[in-house]
Write an enzyme that holds these catalytic residues in place. Structure first.
Site, PDB file in Angstrom:
ATOM      1  N   LYS A  69       0.810  -1.228   0.000  1.00 47.96           N
ATOM      2  CA  LYS A  69       0.000   0.000   0.000  1.00 47.96           C
ATOM      3  C   LYS A  69       0.845   1.281   0.000  1.00 47.96           C
ATOM      4  O   LYS A  69       0.406   2.301  -0.526  1.00 47.96           O
ATOM      5  CB  LYS A  69      -0.939   0.007   1.215  1.00 47.96           C
ATOM      6  CG  LYS A  69      -2.152  -0.898   1.065  1.00 47.96           C
ATOM      7  CD  LYS A  69      -2.953  -0.882   2.364  1.00 47.96           C
ATOM      8  CE  LYS A  69      -4.423  -0.963   2.100  1.00 47.96           C
ATOM      9  NZ  LYS A  69      -5.228  -0.793   3.320  1.00 47.96           N
ATOM     10  N   ASP A 106     -10.080   3.807   1.848  1.00 50.58           N
ATOM     11  CA  ASP A 106     -10.329   3.244   3.191  1.00 50.58           C
ATOM     12  C   ASP A 106     -11.108   4.227   4.074  1.00 50.58           C
ATOM     13  O   ASP A 106     -11.998   3.820   4.817  1.00 50.58           O
ATOM     14  CB  ASP A 106      -9.003   2.887   3.886  1.00 50.58           C
ATOM     15  CG  ASP A 106      -8.510   1.503   3.501  1.00 50.58           C
ATOM     16  OD1 ASP A 106      -9.333   0.675   3.039  1.00 50.58           O
ATOM     17  OD2 ASP A 106      -7.304   1.241   3.661  1.00 50.58           O
TER      18      ASP A 106
HETATM   19  P1  NAP Z   1      -0.629  -1.539  11.298  1.00 52.93           P
HETATM   20  O1  NAP Z   1      -0.252  -0.349  10.507  1.00 52.93           O
HETATM   21  O2  NAP Z   1       0.288  -2.686  11.437  1.00 52.93           O
HETATM   22  O3  NAP Z   1      -1.009  -1.017  12.797  1.00 52.93           O
HETATM   23  C1  NAP Z   1      -1.312  -1.929  13.818  1.00 52.93           C
HETATM   24  C2  NAP Z   1      -1.860  -1.171  15.024  1.00 52.93           C
HETATM   25  O4  NAP Z   1      -2.207  -2.140  16.039  1.00 52.93           O
HETATM   26  C3  NAP Z   1      -0.817  -0.236  15.667  1.00 52.93           C
HETATM   27  O5  NAP Z   1      -1.486   0.871  16.234  1.00 52.93           O
HETATM   28  C4  NAP Z   1      -0.218  -1.151  16.744  1.00 52.93           C
HETATM   29  O6  NAP Z   1       0.374  -0.449  17.820  1.00 52.93           O
HETATM   30  C5  NAP Z   1      -1.460  -1.863  17.228  1.00 52.93           C
HETATM   31  N1  NAP Z   1      -1.132  -3.103  17.923  1.00 52.93           N
HETATM   32  C6  NAP Z   1      -0.741  -4.275  17.372  1.00 52.93           C
HETATM   33  N2  NAP Z   1      -0.501  -5.195  18.353  1.00 52.93           N
HETATM   34  C7  NAP Z   1      -0.762  -4.564  19.538  1.00 52.93           C
HETATM   35  C8  NAP Z   1      -0.696  -4.973  20.900  1.00 52.93           C
HETATM   36  N3  NAP Z   1      -0.353  -6.225  21.248  1.00 52.93           N
HETATM   37  N4  NAP Z   1      -1.033  -4.084  21.862  1.00 52.93           N
HETATM   38  C9  NAP Z   1      -1.400  -2.813  21.526  1.00 52.93           C
HETATM   39  N5  NAP Z   1      -1.472  -2.370  20.256  1.00 52.93           N
HETATM   40  C10 NAP Z   1      -1.144  -3.239  19.260  1.00 52.93           C
HETATM   41  O7  NAP Z   1      -2.001  -2.169  10.760  1.00 52.93           O
HETATM   42  P2  NAP Z   1      -3.220  -1.404  10.032  1.00 52.93           P
HETATM   43  O8  NAP Z   1      -3.047  -1.506   8.584  1.00 52.93           O
HETATM   44  O9  NAP Z   1      -3.364  -0.067  10.668  1.00 52.93           O
HETATM   45  O10 NAP Z   1      -4.454  -2.349  10.415  1.00 52.93           O
HETATM   46  C11 NAP Z   1      -4.944  -2.421  11.745  1.00 52.93           C
HETATM   47  C12 NAP Z   1      -6.169  -3.320  11.815  1.00 52.93           C
HETATM   48  O11 NAP Z   1      -7.230  -2.762  11.042  1.00 52.93           O
HETATM   49  C13 NAP Z   1      -5.930  -4.741  11.261  1.00 52.93           C
HETATM   50  O12 NAP Z   1      -6.605  -5.647  12.098  1.00 52.93           O
HETATM   51  C14 NAP Z   1      -6.591  -4.691   9.892  1.00 52.93           C
HETATM   52  O13 NAP Z   1      -7.055  -5.962   9.482  1.00 52.93           O
HETATM   53  C15 NAP Z   1      -7.759  -3.749  10.164  1.00 52.93           C
HETATM   54  N6  NAP Z   1      -8.246  -3.085   8.951  1.00 52.93           N
HETATM   55  C16 NAP Z   1      -9.538  -3.275   8.602  1.00 52.93           C
HETATM   56  C17 NAP Z   1     -10.051  -2.640   7.484  1.00 52.93           C
HETATM   57  C18 NAP Z   1     -11.492  -2.854   7.128  1.00 52.93           C
HETATM   58  O14 NAP Z   1     -11.858  -2.602   5.969  1.00 52.93           O
HETATM   59  N7  NAP Z   1     -12.331  -3.256   8.063  1.00 52.93           N
HETATM   60  C19 NAP Z   1      -9.225  -1.804   6.706  1.00 52.93           C
HETATM   61  C20 NAP Z   1      -7.897  -1.615   7.093  1.00 52.93           C
HETATM   62  C21 NAP Z   1      -7.412  -2.272   8.228  1.00 52.93           C
HETATM   63  P3  NAP Z   1       1.957  -0.125  17.791  1.00 52.93           P
HETATM   64  O15 NAP Z   1       2.126   1.097  16.942  1.00 52.93           O
HETATM   65  O16 NAP Z   1       2.292   0.098  19.227  1.00 52.93           O
HETATM   66  O17 NAP Z   1       2.641  -1.343  17.222  1.00 52.93           O
END
Ligand code: NAP
Length: 276
Positions: A69, A106
């Site tokens: 992305k 998104d």
């Molecule tokens: P990302 O950039 O990897 O960010 C992950 C986020 O989760 C960060 O804020 C991270 O915090 C936090 N996190 C992960 N493990 C954690 C833990 N053990 N304790 C506390 N915080 C934790 O991922 P992303 O692309 O933003 O996606 C995040 C979620 O949204 C995923 O589950 C994805 O599937 C979902 N999503 C859904 C849609 C939809 O259409 N519904 C669209 C996009 C994404 P740190 O910064 O501290 O690591």
């Protein structure tokens, strides 16, 4: 002479888990349109070459998912303002003039899902609370700001990432310590989980949720499971809950319209197709 059949697809790695093929194929079938939508597992090293080759094979565009992305922004000739603000693109259009156009839908998908699932929520009613500061949080913040939310609390385990969001998105953002995330939840009209906490195979959400109360909207971007611990707590507390699957469906609609020429409707049949 038969017209060229438009081709589209999703590029990621891995990509087998993607629900996008089910969603787009459902729309193609039910709307009676000709076209194909194909999942493509592409390595990062091959991304540029693939994006320049696909239009020659009849592709009109693609969705882009993890891990491409951000990288696709460097390859595109034209990038929309919202994709620039978010720092990532998920929808590519191969234009007739040969240019690669990158957009991010998104934030649009997020806000359309919230509007559909929590129709009584008014953006200007009060603050929103956002858990997380990753890529998805950036799209959510852009959408909340555009919708007119006056103040947005952001809390993330790694505080420096939340502070970066505050500096990128401006004065409406207030960073809250991760240990105080429960307080910002209590004070907000809309609560959004953008972390991967609560997702199948990931750690469970441990943020205190006892501040949730009636009159709030709560949405979780995680959609596997559909009813996360956050949403179950919110429902029990009398909040209006919105699951994350709708965001996935709504973000797909603008790309489909650009590629195949008609705006699809997000309805219960689309949800069922994505869950099949
Ligand atoms: P990302 O950039 O990897 O960010 C992950 C986020 O989760 C960060 O804020 C991270 O915090 C936090 N996190 C992960 N493990 C954690 C833990 N053990 N304790 C506390 N915080 C934790 O991922 P992303 O692309 O933003 O996606 C995040 C979620 O949204 C995923 O589950 C994805 O599937 C979902 N999503 C859904 C849609 C939809 O259409 N519904 C669209 C996009 C994404 P740190 O910064 O501290 O690591």
């Amino acid at each position: 002479m038969i017209d060229k059949i438009p081709l589209a697809g999703v590029i990621g790695s891995p990509v087998a888990h993607s629900k996008s093929p089910q969603i787009h194929r459902h729309w193609l079938r039910t709307m009676g349109l000709s076209g194909f939508y194909i999942p493509m597992d592409v390595a990062t090293a091959d991304l540029k070459e693939v994006l320049h080759t696909l239009p020659k094979a009849g592709f009109v565009g693609v969705n882009v998912t993890i891990p491409h992305k951000e990288a696709v922004m460097e390859i595109a000739d034209l990038v929309t303002d919202r994709a620039t603000l978010i720092g990532a693109a998920n929808t590519i259009i191969f234009r007739a003039d040969g240019k690669i156009h990158a957009d991010n839908t998104d934030g649009y998908g997020f806000i359309e899902n919230v509007k559909a699932g929590a129709p009584d929520w008014k953006a200007d009613q009060g603050p929103a609370a956002v858990l997380g500061a990753g890529g998805a949080a950036r799209a959510v913040l852009a959408a909340l700001i555009e919708a007119g939310v006056p103040e947005i609390f952001v809390s993330n385990r790694t505080k420096v990432r939340a502070e970066k969001l505050a500096s990128d998105f401006g004065q409406r953002i207030t960073v809250v310590d991760w240990v105080k995330a429960g307080n910002m939840i209590e004070e907000s009209k809309m609560v959004v989980n953008t972390t991967s906490l609560g997702m199948v195979g990931k750690a469970e959400m441990r943020v205190p949720l006892d501040g949730l109360h009636e009159g709030q909207g709560v949405t979780d971007l995680v959609y596997a499971p559909l009813k996360t611990r956050l949403l179950a707590h919110a429902e029990a507390a009398g909040c209006t809950t919105v699951d994350g699957l709708g965001m996935l469906l709504h973000q797909a609609a603008p790309g489909f319209e650009r590629w195949f020429g008609q705006r699809p409707v997000v309805d219960t049949a689309t949800r069922a197709a994505a869950l099949r």
